[in-house]
Write a protein that holds these residues in place. Structure first.
Motif, PDB file in Angstrom:
ATOM      1  N   UNK B 196       0.841  -1.200   0.000  1.00  0.00           N
ATOM      2  CA  UNK B 196       0.000   0.000   0.000  1.00  0.00           C
ATOM      3  C   UNK B 196       0.878   1.252   0.000  1.00  0.00           C
ATOM      4  N   UNK B 197       1.933   1.203   0.806  1.00  0.00           N
ATOM      5  CA  UNK B 197       2.837   2.351   0.875  1.00  0.00           C
ATOM      6  C   UNK B 197       3.531   2.576  -0.472  1.00  0.00           C
ATOM      7  N   UNK B 198       3.886   1.487  -1.124  1.00  0.00           N
ATOM      8  CA  UNK B 198       4.523   1.593  -2.448  1.00  0.00           C
ATOM      9  C   UNK B 198       3.601   2.350  -3.404  1.00  0.00           C
ATOM     10  N   UNK B 199       2.323   2.012  -3.375  1.00  0.00           N
ATOM     11  CA  UNK B 199       1.368   2.677  -4.257  1.00  0.00           C
ATOM     12  C   UNK B 199       1.238   4.154  -3.878  1.00  0.00           C
ATOM     13  N   UNK B 200       1.065   4.416  -2.592  1.00  0.00           N
ATOM     14  CA  UNK B 200       0.877   5.795  -2.139  1.00  0.00           C
ATOM     15  C   UNK B 200       2.097   6.648  -2.458  1.00  0.00           C
ATOM     16  N   UNK B 201       3.257   6.054  -2.297  1.00  0.00           N
ATOM     17  CA  UNK B 201       4.500   6.779  -2.533  1.00  0.00           C
ATOM     18  C   UNK B 201       4.680   7.058  -4.025  1.00  0.00           C
ATOM     19  N   UNK B 202       4.526   6.032  -4.835  1.00  0.00           N
ATOM     20  CA  UNK B 202       4.832   6.162  -6.260  1.00  0.00           C
ATOM     21  C   UNK B 202       3.869   7.068  -7.006  1.00  0.00           C
ATOM     22  N   UNK B 203       2.620   7.111  -6.561  1.00  0.00           N
ATOM     23  CA  UNK B 203       1.699   7.924  -7.339  1.00  0.00           C
ATOM     24  C   UNK B 203       2.008   9.422  -7.163  1.00  0.00           C
ATOM     25  N   UNK B 204       2.808   9.742  -6.152  1.00  0.00           N
ATOM     26  CA  UNK B 204       3.233  11.131  -5.979  1.00  0.00           C
ATOM     27  C   UNK B 204       4.141  11.618  -7.099  1.00  0.00           C
ATOM     28  N   UNK B 205       4.605  10.686  -7.942  1.00  0.00           N
ATOM     29  CA  UNK B 205       5.497  11.061  -9.035  1.00  0.00           C
ATOM     30  C   UNK B 205       4.783  11.080 -10.378  1.00  0.00           C
ATOM     31  N   UNK B 206       3.443  11.094 -10.330  1.00  0.00           N
ATOM     32  CA  UNK B 206       2.747  11.006 -11.606  1.00  0.00           C
ATOM     33  C   UNK B 206       2.777  12.340 -12.334  1.00  0.00           C
ATOM     34  N   UNK B 207       2.906  12.251 -13.632  1.00  0.00           N
ATOM     35  CA  UNK B 207       2.954  13.445 -14.462  1.00  0.00           C
ATOM     36  C   UNK B 207       1.542  13.889 -14.804  1.00  0.00           C
ATOM     37  N   UNK B 208       0.689  12.904 -15.029  1.00  0.00           N
ATOM     38  CA  UNK B 208      -0.688  13.203 -15.380  1.00  0.00           C
ATOM     39  C   UNK B 208      -1.615  12.672 -14.293  1.00  0.00           C
ATOM     40  N   UNK B 209      -2.250  13.592 -13.587  1.00  0.00           N
ATOM     41  CA  UNK B 209      -3.078  13.190 -12.449  1.00  0.00           C
ATOM     42  C   UNK B 209      -4.215  12.267 -12.872  1.00  0.00           C
ATOM     43  N   UNK B 210      -4.833  12.562 -14.023  1.00  0.00           N
ATOM     44  CA  UNK B 210      -5.975  11.734 -14.436  1.00  0.00           C
ATOM     45  C   UNK B 210      -5.555  10.279 -14.681  1.00  0.00           C
ATOM     46  N   UNK B 211      -4.408  10.104 -15.314  1.00  0.00           N
ATOM     47  CA  UNK B 211      -3.922   8.737 -15.544  1.00  0.00           C
ATOM     48  C   UNK B 211      -3.663   8.028 -14.219  1.00  0.00           C
ATOM     49  N   UNK B 212      -3.054   8.754 -13.298  1.00  0.00           N
ATOM     50  CA  UNK B 212      -2.715   8.149 -12.010  1.00  0.00           C
ATOM     51  C   UNK B 212      -3.975   7.762 -11.245  1.00  0.00           C
ATOM     52  N   UNK B 213      -4.996   8.626 -11.330  1.00  0.00           N
ATOM     53  CA  UNK B 213      -6.263   8.320 -10.651  1.00  0.00           C
ATOM     54  C   UNK B 213      -6.873   7.048 -11.241  1.00  0.00           C
ATOM     55  N   UNK B 214      -6.857   6.958 -12.564  1.00  0.00           N
ATOM     56  CA  UNK B 214      -7.440   5.780 -13.219  1.00  0.00           C
ATOM     57  C   UNK B 214      -6.697   4.516 -12.819  1.00  0.00           C
TER      58      UNK B 214
END
Ligand code: SF4
Ligand code: SF4
Lengths: 255, 389
Positions: B196-214
């Motif tokens: 869970x932490x891996x997911x929470x941590x890595x999504x902080x590096x997303x370039x496109x928020x919409x893609x990361x949300x999906x």
């Protein structure tokens, strides 16, 4: 129910073993040295020899202490926190607090009425307030641990400002050079340990009878100084060094 | 965890690496990148300015020794790590940032930022340390100052419409993050705390928020299905832990790892990148900037005094996630969290009496042995109350 259980407590300085079958049948203490595995096996063998038993008769072996990871003969591994609590409660069911000064760390454990651990606190990374600290300081004064207690008895403690092993060491060298008596310094060292324990105990709710465990509790002067700082009498088991191993054996026997 | 759908998780696990390239390409195409270090940084303003926000909070021990050439050794490792990455220029996300947003949270951070500002353009927000009306007025002014800084730096205009859009987007991200974390309300949880932490941590590096949300939504769906099917790496007897305290991320996750290697499960992170983040900004108000200011000022961080909100949040989450114990992680040198630990323990003892363990440590592995004893002993307490042998 297991009929014969062994508890092995591999500490940073000493390794202890207890054989239990409803009562203590054998016990042993050996130095841990550089080979915690070897020390564990040796302690077990010695305890069995003392009990006049052969290894095959032991049905469950429970390991505890820093070296607990290193022995394949363990049926189970339990932390020294739980083991000290179990051992101290067995020796004195009035125990609600256990103070343990081990070689590498010291801890204060709070027990429920049924002997279960309710809370605990351990000293932080450094050696302040541990058996190791005492050993180093005794070395600076060129005495043994027992000798340190003898020196300290009846002396007015010199005040040591540092609890850190490295700084306290140079502070003592300085005090000696300035002509302070070894007795006063020894008393100061014990007072500094007691203060540290008092600080730890202040962070958990210490209630009921206090049992003092660990090799350091064999030293009557240290017991006295710690009791004086806490302002309450301490229950000192006949062999405080073995309480962790006893607890481990009891946990094995319970199973 | 073998049971989880491998692809979605693998996709997220490699996000940090893949996004470096995406971010570089976006920059070459003219995008602006804004680095942040703290939950108080209002992402909505950055998004409304058309820029990409990235989280730069240092979670690795690697740059700490270099940082210690300048910073005191007994400083919080998070501050040393963050500064170390900046001074060694070894974090690609820092490297690609055009502007840094920082806040006057704790003393260590705010003085470190003075030094960091010499390396890269840095906008310091003066954060009030109390959560009342006067503080809110002041904080609104600070948001306005940040708007001007972004507008000047990037030659853009931040319109009300853009703010409304940004609020909606960031709220959708929060909704998605909350849904993900809420799968662990299930007993046993379908995902480990480490994953869970891996997911929470890595999504902080997303370039496109919409893609990361999906992507997060897809994972959540898979986890929900697993939960329904009763698939879990844990059992009903696994002690469930709520982790509170300082920020944790991949690299500074040793306590998470140790808890789970010792047979526990962290079911809830009441920390900055996790549950503290999910509260939405009010949508569709007449004054979007005020709505943003209100939401951010309410964040229950220990740099606020008093910080009652955190006690209430921990107590509520422990109940809702059916936690058996609370671990309060505090970094060495973090005075605010270390001191607050005493009050938090007392608060919980007076209410639920849930077992509580404070762990004070840093990013290094030097205290692994001692930590293991504490963690295992704590789990032994929880096992006993769970009725296991
Ligand atoms: S703990 Fe406080 S100061 Fe640190 S990132 Fe979170 S909100 Fe910011
Ligand atoms: S963990 Fe504490 S000391 Fe470190 S940056 Fe956050 S608030 Fe400051």
């Amino acid at each position: 129910m297991t009929r014969l259980a062994a508890g092995i407590d591999i500490g940073s300085m000493a390794t202890k073993a207890v054989i239990f079958d409803g009562e203590v049948r054998g016990e042993a203490v050996v130095p841990t040295g550089w080979e915690p595995r070897e020390a564990g096996l040796r302690a077990l063998r010695e305890a069995l020899v003392g009990a006049g038993l052969s290894e095959g008769r032991v049905e469950r072996v429970v390991g505890t202490g820093y070296g607990r990871v290193s022995l394949p003969i363990f049926d189970r591994k339990v932390t020294e926190i739980t083991c000290h609590a179990r051992g101290a409660y067995h020796l004195n069911a009035g125990t609600r607090t256990v103070i343990d000064i081990g070689g590498q760390d010291s801890k204060v454990i709070v027990l429920n009425h049924d002997g279960a651990v309710a809370d605990f606190i351990m000293n932080d990374k450094c050696a302040a307030g541990t058996g190791r600290f005492l050993q180093v300081m005794a070395g600076v004064l060129d005495v043994t641990l027992d000798g340190l207690g003898v020196l300290a008895a009846n002396a007015e403690p010199a005040s040591l400002s540092s609890m850190c092993t490295v700084f306290a060491e140079s502070e003592i060298v300085g005090l000696l050079a300035a002509g302070a008596g070894k007795e006063a310094i020894a008393a100061g060292i014990l007072a500094s340990i007691a203060q540290r324990i008092q600080g730890l105990a202040g962070r958990v709710s210490v209630l009921g009878e206090i049992t003092f465990t660990g090799g350091t509790a064999r030293n009557p002067e240290i017991c006295e100084v710690v009791a004086a700082h806490l302002g309450v009498p301490l229950h000192i088991p006949a062999n405080p060094q073995l309480v962790g191993a006893l607890g481990a054996a009891l946990i094995g026997w319970d199973a | 965890m073998t049971m989880m759908k491998a692809e979605t998780f693998a996709e997220i696990a490699s996000l940090r690496e893949r996004n470096v390239i995406a971010l570089k390409e976006a920059k070459e195409a003219g995008a602006r990148v804004v680095g942040t270090y703290c939950l108080y940084s209002p992402a909505e303003l950055i998004v409304a300015a058309g820029a990409i926000p990235v989280s730069l909070c240092g979670t690795s021990q690697n740059p700490v020794p270099v940082a210690e050439k300048v910073l005191p050794r007994n400083l919080c490792p998070l501050i040393k790590s963050s500064y170390g990455f900046a001074v060694t220029d070894t974090c690609p996300y820092f490297h690609l940032s055009d502007l840094l947003i920082a806040e006057t949270t704790c003393d260590g951070k705010k003085k470190m930022y003075e030094l960091m500002g010499e390396i890269k353009p840095l906008h310091l927000m003066q954060l009030p340390q109390v959560q009342d009306e006067a503080a809110l007025d002041y904080w609104v002014l600070e948001l306005k100052r940040m708007v001007r800084r972004l507008e000047n730096a990037f030659g853009v205009k931040i319109t009300e419409d853009a703010l409304h859009d940004a609020i909606r987007l960031c709220n959708d991200e929060r909704r998605s993050l909350q849904a993900l974390q809420d799968v662990c309300r299930q007993k046993p949880a379908p995902i480990s705390g480490q994953d869970l932490l891996t997911v929470l941590h890595n999504r902080g590096f997303s370039v496109n928020k919409r893609d990361a949300i999906a992507l997060v939504d897809r994972l959540t769906k898979e986890l929900q299905d697993m939960a329904v099917a009763g698939v879990s790496p844990f059992s009903a007897k696994t002690p469930r832990i709520l982790l509170t305290g300082v920020p944790v991320g991949i690299g500074s996750d040793k306590v998470v790892r140790m808890v789970e290697e010792s047979g526990g499960n962290i079911v809830c992170f009441e920390s900055c990148g996790a549950y503290k983040k999910v509260e939405p900004v009010e949508e569709g108000t007449a004054d979007p900037l005020l709505a943003i200011a209100e939401r951010y000022l309410r964040i229950p961080c220990s740099c606020m005094s008093p910080n009652q909100g955190r006690f209430e949040l921990v107590e509520r989450l422990a109940r809702e996630f059916r936690a058996d114990g609370v671990i309060d992680l505090t970094w060495q040198g973090c005075h605010t969290y270390n001191i607050e630990s005493y009050s938090l323990k007392k608060y919980l003892q007076e209410r639920s009496g849930i077992p509580f363990l404070q762990i004070e440590t840093d990013y290094s592995e030097s205290d692994a042995g001692q930590l293991k004893v504490r963690i295992e002993a704590f789990l032994e307490i929880l096992h006993r109350s769970l009725g296991a042998t």
